[in-house]
Design a protein around this motif. Sequence first.
Motif: not given
Length: 313
Positions: A140-159, A181-190
């Motif tokens: 997932e990727l934030s729309d320009p103009g909103k709070a910046s994030y790039l995020e991956i929804v993961c199948p589990g904590s190990e992944a 209840s879902s594991e995610r990996v997130t980047l916030r810095d533009p």
Amino acid sequence: MALLDDVKSELAAIDNELPAAKKAQAATMIRFGGGLHLVQRHIVVEAQFDSFASAQWLQNAIKEIYGHSSDLIEVSRQAPAGDAVRYSVRVLRAGGALALQTGLLDRRKRPVRGLPSDIISGNIAQIKAAWRGAFLAHGELSDPGKASYLEIVCPGSEAALALVGAARRLGINAKARQVRSSERVTLRDPDAIERMLNLIGAPKSAREWTGKRNDGESRGKANRLANFDDANMRRSAKAAVEASEKVVEAFRLLGDSIPDNLRAAGQLRLDHRDASLEELGRLADPPVTKDAIAGRIRRLLQLAAKVEKQRAQ
């Protein structure tokens, strides 16, 4: 959403990677897109995507790299915003063989909970491909103009932890977190988001995302400045009205005993009630600075206050 589709289309169009990188991407797409299922003691490989280009890439890779046929099925499901269409890639008969080939089953034929060790310890091209596959599967990727994030929804904590470690090898700080209840990996810095998009093979989308984000920030800054200027104008107008009322009272109290320079400054304030101090300074004869005109009006009011105090005593 349109930009997210563009990113995934750009990534799915990459076709110049070495076999090891393609394998890393395919395995990660299967792992993050769904994974392995046991149906009547047979292993079925299935991965779902919101992008047709992503599903088509995986179907072609399974055939080209591993030699297995797969089915690409359009699946429609209800969502709060309306029907959502997803694309499922399924390998039925050769599911067990594909799971072993991709490393999603270990040597003891147990499912891998994170990512295959060949990917984690692989070269940088494989690490980039793994992140590309994860993004194609559930990015997932934030729309320009909103709070910046790039995020991956993961199948589990190990992944999720495996993906964080892979990002670290690319020199990027990613954080794993749990959301509903879902594991995610997130980047916030533009800057990190732009760099990651470039590393995984979407430089065109990275430029577009950064450009639109900068435009949005510029518009936001302009709006804040406009609001600031408007507030300043309102405060200045209010101060001018209050000063005019005080000057009228000072003239009444002092009568003819006002020094000429103070009287002239006070009269300017009364004659031009909406003008700023800078404008009053220019209207003075001879012209003076706004500090000078402000000082004369202030002394006029102080003189009036002193006379009023003396009368009260």
